[in-house]
Design a protein around this motif. Sequence first.
Motif, short mmCIF file in Angstrom:
data_model
loop_
_atom_site.label_atom_id
_atom_site.label_comp_id
_atom_site.label_asym_id
_atom_site.label_seq_id
_atom_site.Cartn_x
_atom_site.Cartn_y
_atom_site.Cartn_z
N ARG A 1 2.72 5.56 11.99
CA ARG A 1 3.42 4.30 11.70
C ARG A 1 3.10 3.25 12.75
N PHE B 1 0.84 -1.19 0.00
CA PHE B 1 0.00 0.00 0.00
C PHE B 1 0.87 1.24 0.00
N ARG B 2 0.46 2.23 -0.78
CA ARG B 2 1.19 3.50 -0.86
C ARG B 2 0.34 4.57 -0.20
N ASN C 1 4.90 -4.03 3.52
CA ASN C 1 3.65 -3.94 2.77
C ASN C 1 3.10 -2.51 2.77
N LEU C 2 3.99 -1.56 3.05
CA LEU C 2 3.58 -0.16 3.14
C LEU C 2 4.73 0.74 2.69
N TYR D 1 0.53 -3.42 9.10
CA TYR D 1 1.13 -2.69 7.98
C TYR D 1 2.49 -2.16 8.42
N GLU E 1 6.14 -0.44 7.27
CA GLU E 1 6.85 0.31 6.24
C GLU E 1 8.02 -0.52 5.71
N LEU F 1 -0.43 1.91 12.31
CA LEU F 1 -0.50 1.03 11.14
C LEU F 1 0.20 -0.30 11.41
#
Length: 188
Positions: free
Chosen positions: A51, A31-32, A64-65, A59, A61, A54
């Motif tokens: 962060r 995901f962006r 998947n991010l 999620y 970084e 998430l």
Amino acid sequence: MRRIGLAVVLALSLFLAPLPVEAQQQAEKVFRVGWIAASPTATPHLGAAFRLGLSEGGYVEGKNLIFEWRYHEGQLQRYPELVADLVRLQVDTTFVGGNQAIKAAKDATTTIPIVMLGSDAVAAGFISSLARPGGNITGLGVPTPEIVGKRLQLLQEIIPGVPRIAVLSDPRQPGISADLKGWRERWV
């Protein structure tokens, strides 16, 4: 007859027998998230909290991010350009703060979800109502005088008979005069 029976048994056993299949690794979607801020050092606590939240949802970084950071560096007129860049990148969602950034994001897309941090989203025309916002904008807004008044009403119900309430605030804070007006209207 025996051949038919044997054929049926063989056919069923082949059909029902598990076939060796190589497991395919399906790539996890990345995901962006587009994020527009003043500068990398302006609000690091917001990025860190975002962060963390998430990551608690799975999620991470780099796994998947991906964050697409854009900074206006004090040049607020750059908001439309920065948002347009994120739209071109087809981010999955955009995080913006402040009414000018929210307006630029709203003007740029009706399909990419916008997470806002701003003032009264209804009064600013970003959403139609708190109950039914519609569109692609969600997030947090500074409490409106109506909401501030409702909070006072709840306080009166919880602690009946309270004759006075003191409010500590910074008069330089945007929107504080409207908040105080909402408090006074409900309390007096």
